[in-house]
Design a protein around this motif. Structure first.
Motif, short mmCIF file in Angstrom:
data_model
loop_
_atom_site.label_atom_id
_atom_site.label_comp_id
_atom_site.label_asym_id
_atom_site.label_seq_id
_atom_site.Cartn_x
_atom_site.Cartn_y
_atom_site.Cartn_z
N TYR A 32 42.66 85.24 91.57
CA TYR A 32 43.82 85.99 91.07
C TYR A 32 43.85 85.95 89.55
CZ TYR A 32 45.41 86.24 95.86
OH TYR A 32 45.47 86.52 97.21
N LEU A 33 43.46 84.80 88.98
CA LEU A 33 43.36 84.73 87.52
C LEU A 33 42.27 85.67 87.02
CD1 LEU A 33 45.04 82.10 88.03
CD2 LEU A 33 43.85 81.12 86.09
N VAL A 34 41.20 85.77 87.79
CA VAL A 34 40.11 86.68 87.43
C VAL A 34 40.55 88.14 87.61
CG1 VAL A 34 37.81 87.46 88.12
CG2 VAL A 34 38.30 85.01 87.95
N SER A 35 41.30 88.41 88.68
CA SER A 35 41.64 89.80 89.02
C SER A 35 42.48 90.49 87.96
CB SER A 35 42.38 89.85 90.37
OG SER A 35 43.70 89.34 90.25
N VAL A 36 43.27 89.72 87.21
CA VAL A 36 44.12 90.36 86.20
C VAL A 36 43.28 91.01 85.11
CG1 VAL A 36 46.07 88.84 86.64
CG2 VAL A 36 44.41 88.20 84.89
N GLY A 37 42.05 90.50 84.91
CA GLY A 37 41.16 91.15 83.97
C GLY A 37 40.73 92.52 84.44
N TYR A 38 40.88 92.77 85.74
CA TYR A 38 40.51 94.07 86.31
C TYR A 38 41.67 95.06 86.31
CZ TYR A 38 36.22 91.82 87.84
OH TYR A 38 35.01 91.16 87.86
N MET A 39 42.82 94.63 85.83
CA MET A 39 43.96 95.56 85.74
C MET A 39 44.64 95.43 84.38
SD MET A 39 46.58 93.58 88.36
CE MET A 39 45.45 93.09 89.64
N ASP A 40 43.86 95.06 83.35
CA ASP A 40 44.43 94.88 82.02
C ASP A 40 44.66 96.24 81.35
OD1 ASP A 40 41.92 95.69 81.24
OD2 ASP A 40 41.68 94.14 79.73
N ASP A 200 31.32 114.11 79.23
CA ASP A 200 32.54 113.36 78.89
C ASP A 200 32.97 112.48 80.06
OD1 ASP A 200 32.68 114.50 76.40
OD2 ASP A 200 33.99 116.14 77.01
N ALA A 201 32.73 112.97 81.27
CA ALA A 201 33.06 112.17 82.46
C ALA A 201 32.19 110.93 82.53
CB ALA A 201 32.89 113.01 83.72
N LEU A 202 30.93 111.03 82.07
CA LEU A 202 30.05 109.86 82.05
C LEU A 202 30.59 108.80 81.11
CD1 LEU A 202 27.38 108.43 82.78
CD2 LEU A 202 26.33 109.59 80.83
N TYR A 203 31.05 109.23 79.93
CA TYR A 203 31.63 108.30 78.97
C TYR A 203 32.84 107.58 79.57
CZ TYR A 203 33.62 106.55 74.58
OH TYR A 203 34.11 105.73 73.58
N ILE A 204 33.72 108.34 80.21
CA ILE A 204 34.89 107.74 80.86
C ILE A 204 34.47 106.83 82.00
CG2 ILE A 204 37.00 108.20 82.15
CD1 ILE A 204 37.28 108.94 79.25
N ALA A 205 33.45 107.26 82.77
CA ALA A 205 32.98 106.46 83.91
C ALA A 205 32.43 105.13 83.45
CB ALA A 205 31.91 107.23 84.69
N ILE A 206 31.65 105.14 82.35
CA ILE A 206 31.12 103.88 81.81
C ILE A 206 32.25 103.01 81.30
CG2 ILE A 206 29.69 102.88 79.98
CD1 ILE A 206 27.81 105.26 80.30
N GLY A 207 33.26 103.65 80.69
CA GLY A 207 34.44 102.89 80.26
C GLY A 207 35.15 102.25 81.44
N ILE A 208 35.25 102.98 82.56
CA ILE A 208 35.88 102.43 83.76
C ILE A 208 35.08 101.24 84.29
CG2 ILE A 208 36.37 102.90 86.20
CD1 ILE A 208 37.18 105.75 85.39
N ILE A 209 33.75 101.37 84.31
CA ILE A 209 32.91 100.25 84.76
C ILE A 209 33.09 99.05 83.84
CG2 ILE A 209 30.52 99.47 85.06
CD1 ILE A 209 29.84 102.32 85.94
N GLY A 210 33.10 99.32 82.53
CA GLY A 210 33.30 98.23 81.56
C GLY A 210 34.66 97.59 81.69
N ALA A 211 35.66 98.40 82.03
CA ALA A 211 37.02 97.87 82.19
C ALA A 211 37.17 97.13 83.51
CB ALA A 211 38.03 99.02 82.13
N THR A 212 36.37 97.49 84.50
CA THR A 212 36.51 96.88 85.82
C THR A 212 35.63 95.64 85.94
OG1 THR A 212 36.92 99.09 86.71
CG2 THR A 212 36.43 97.35 88.29
N VAL A 213 34.32 95.81 85.76
CA VAL A 213 33.40 94.67 85.82
C VAL A 213 33.30 94.09 84.42
CG1 VAL A 213 31.12 93.91 86.56
CG2 VAL A 213 32.12 95.94 87.57
N MET A 214 34.00 92.99 84.18
CA MET A 214 34.12 92.47 82.82
C MET A 214 33.28 91.21 82.64
SD MET A 214 38.20 93.05 82.33
CE MET A 214 38.16 93.16 80.56
N PRO A 215 32.49 91.14 81.54
CA PRO A 215 31.60 89.99 81.36
C PRO A 215 32.34 88.67 81.26
CG PRO A 215 31.56 91.45 79.43
CD PRO A 215 32.29 92.17 80.51
N HIS A 216 33.50 88.66 80.59
CA HIS A 216 34.18 87.36 80.43
C HIS A 216 34.69 86.81 81.76
CE1 HIS A 216 38.05 89.56 80.61
NE2 HIS A 216 38.59 88.39 80.84
N ASN A 217 34.93 87.73 82.74
CA ASN A 217 35.37 87.26 84.06
C ASN A 217 34.29 86.48 84.79
OD1 ASN A 217 38.05 87.94 84.25
ND2 ASN A 217 37.68 89.97 85.08
#
Length: 623
Positions: A32-40, A200-217
């Motif tokens: 749950y502590l990890v999951s909040v990084g996926y909804m920041d 442009d959708a690719l740029y947003i898609a990569i941003g979504i992946i970066g926002a979802t799968v986060m290295p610090h998590n």
């Protein structure tokens, strides 16, 4: 090696629970502590931009990202549970200091980018709800550092309870948002079919992946699972792995619901009404009331945003502590570390807002998520290597099927990032009036990171291939024994490394002591498994070394010498002095290769450090 998050390590007991339900509850929490990084707040920016520009078309990216996240977080939890090392510690024990410094720097960049998103998100939420100016809101976020310090001093369970409460606030807020928005179910289902409308959708898609799968998590999860104290038997570890997988599945599916709800909300309100350029959180907040016909929609939106920013900033600063202590083995006061982490995020945020105004916050949030995505390969690839290693995982390595799935995920992420970087640099070179500067700065930097990525991909495979090719058989030795009767040395230690240098060292020692002296052959196993598990390691190289050491002893004893053996595990310049100083030796004899290669340069370093740590003479025998 210090324990990961030492102040809360093994602070939650999972033993002596009367029912299976209580046992599961004892393990639930870290994910749950990890999951909040996926909804920041960074996710909010990419989700709003994706929903307003492309409607429901990118929901499949969220689903794919969530599945990737579940796989990678389960690998991270496995590493922490089995090895009792977090990802940063495991990297420090595997790679050279130079490589580790670069990986540490990249991890810090990722955490700074993450914290930037959280700072901006919280400040925007405060601004929307209480009308406090954005700059003042950014400065207020430094205070939550002390909230984190208060919570961790109360214990990890109190922190987990606080985070879960914030997650519930976010979840309930978006349940009501969905009721207000009334999205099209058919369009949602159609959005689960993979498609990319344009670049442009690719740029947003990569941003979504970066926002979802986060290295610090990945660093965070491998540390947080170590807060549980459980039976370290095979059965106990299997049980811990099972319960943590349940924890991760529940928590990350909640995060997927929140992310999907944000994107669906943007699609059902802005995209549906032809407002394709809504990328700023402030704009989304302003348009919700007139489009949905209720004042509660923007209020719940702002409350959820503050909760998301507050929860994710706590976990982000914890990750900063884990990365610094793991990579550098450097520990500072937690409150100092957290203030430094926060200031690294606040300073650039304040500067950009002062120069460009509040209108660029959405672009900053999306950029921060793309930066996060670019760091992912440098965390994912070492993680996959570690959990695939039989010796490192002590029998709990992942299956071939999981390895293939993990490498496919890594390939997808790295390939998308490579395309993004190539397109971005190509665009800069085309648009620049002075491209030579870019060719001398940005291009070499990008190439350097590509080389580093390739290095961390192939190095473990090369290391495995070299496991058993340099061992020198004792039967190939040409032994010469002195006929001298009087010998001054009675108890001689001989360091051996199963190279041709052993022959000179052993001959010289036998000449010194003759058959009257006692000899102890000392060898230190230096594998990663030996560093992590010590004498409990059971890898291939240790087995070979034990066999060779026994062959040395048998051959010398047959020739009438009094020989014992001692096997150490870890770094030679640390372990050898411990073995030598606890034994009653007169002298330590070591052989070198005459400093003709890389191994000898490293060996020379061992000698330099060793001679200051032992209390007896050290004799170096050159080839």
């Amino acid at each position: 090696m210090n324990k990961s998050l030492e102040e809360v390590n093994q602070s939650v007991s999972t033993q002596n629970k009367t029912t299976a339900f209580r046992k599961i509850l004892a393990f639930l929490g870290p994910a749950y502590l990890v999951s909040v990084g996926y909804m920041d707040p960074g996710n909010w920016a990419t989700d709003i931009a994706g929903g307003s520009q492309f409607g429901y078309a990118l929901i499949w990216v969220l689903l794919m990202s969530n599945l990737m996240a579940l796989l990678l977080q389960s690998l991270s939890a496995r590493l922490g549970i089995v090895t009792q090392r977090d990802l940063a510690q495991a990297s420090r024990e595997t790679y050279s200091p130079f490589v580790n410094y670069i990986l540490y720097f990249l991890a810090e960049v990722a955490i700074a980018a993450c914290d930037l998103a959280e700072v901006l998100g919280m400040a925007i939420g405060i601004n929307l709800l209480f009308h406090i100016p954005l700059i003042e809101g950014v400065l207020l976020t430094v205070l939550d550092t002390f909230l984190l310090l208060f919570l961790i001093n109360k214990g990890i369970r109190k922190m987990e309870a606080f985070i879960i409460a914030l997650v519930m606030i976010i979840g309930f807020s978006f349940i009501f948002e969905m009721i207000f928005a009334q999205p099209e179910v058919g369009s949602i289902l159609k959005g689960l079919v993979p498609s990319l409308p344009n670049s442009d959708a690719l740029y947003i898609a990569i941003g979504i992946i970066g926002a979802t799968v986060m290295p610090h998590n990945l660093y965070l999860h491998s540390s947080l699972v170590q807060t549980r104290k459980f039976d370290r038997s095979t059965t106990g570890i299997k049980q811990a792995l099972k319960y943590n997988l349940i924890d991760s599945t529940i928590a990350l599916n909640l995060a997927f619901f929140v992310n999907a709800a944000i994107l669906i909300l943007a699609a059902a309100t802005f995209y549906k009404n032809g407002m394709f350029e809504v990328a700023e959180i402030q704009d989304a907040h302003r348009f919700l009331a007139p489009l949905l016909g209720t004042k509660w929609a923007p209020i719940l939106f702002a409350v959820a945003l503050i909760a998301a920013g507050q929860s994710s900033t706590i976990t982000g600063t914890l990750a900063g502590q884990i990365v610094m202590e793991g990579y550098l083995n450097f520990r500072m006061q937690p409150w100092v570390r957290r203030i430094i982490t926060r200031l690294i995020a606040i300073v650039p945020a304040v500067i950009v807002i002062l120069i460009y105004g509040e209108s660029v916050t959405g672009k900053m949030l999306i950029l921060s998520q793309v930066i996060l995505s670019l760091q992912l390969g440098f965390a994912i690839i070492p993680l996959i290597h570690f959990v695939s290693d039989k010796s490192k995982m002590n029998g709990f390595h992942i299956s071939k099927t999981t390895q293939v799935a993990s490498w496919i995920v890594a390939l997808i992420i790295v390939s998308l990032n490579a395309k993004l970087v190539f397109d971005q640099i190509s665009g800069w070179l085309t648009a620049s009036n002075n491209p030579i500067i870019l060719w001398l700065t940005v291009v070499p930097l990008a190439f350097g990171f590509l080389v580093l990525l390739l290095y961390i991909v192939v190095r473990p495979f090369i290391s495995k291939a070299k496991l058993d090719i340099h061992n020198h058989s004792p039967h190939n030795m040409v032994l010469q024994f002195s006929k001298t009767v009087a010998h001054s040395q009675k108890n001689i230690a001989i360091a051996v490394d199963f190279s041709f240098a052993d022959e000179n060292a052993i001959n010289y020692a036998f000449n010194m002591g003759g058959k009257e002296a006692k000899y102890t052959l000392i060898h230190v196993v230096e594998t990663v498994g030996a560093l992590m598990y010590g004498k409990h390691v059971a890898d291939h190289e240790t087995t070979i070394d034990e066999k060779l050491l026994l062959e040395y002893k048998t051959m010398f004893c047959e020739k009438g010498f009094h020989v014992k053996t001692e096997l150490g595990f870890g770094k030679p310049n640390t372990i050898l002095p411990k073995i030598v100083n606890k034994g009653n030796f007169d002298i330590l004899v070591m052989g070198t290769h005459g400093h003709t290669g890389m191994k000898d340069l490293l060996f020379g370093t061992t000698v330099d450090k060793l001679r200051h740590k032992i209390s007896i003479p050290l004799l170096i025998v050159k080839k």
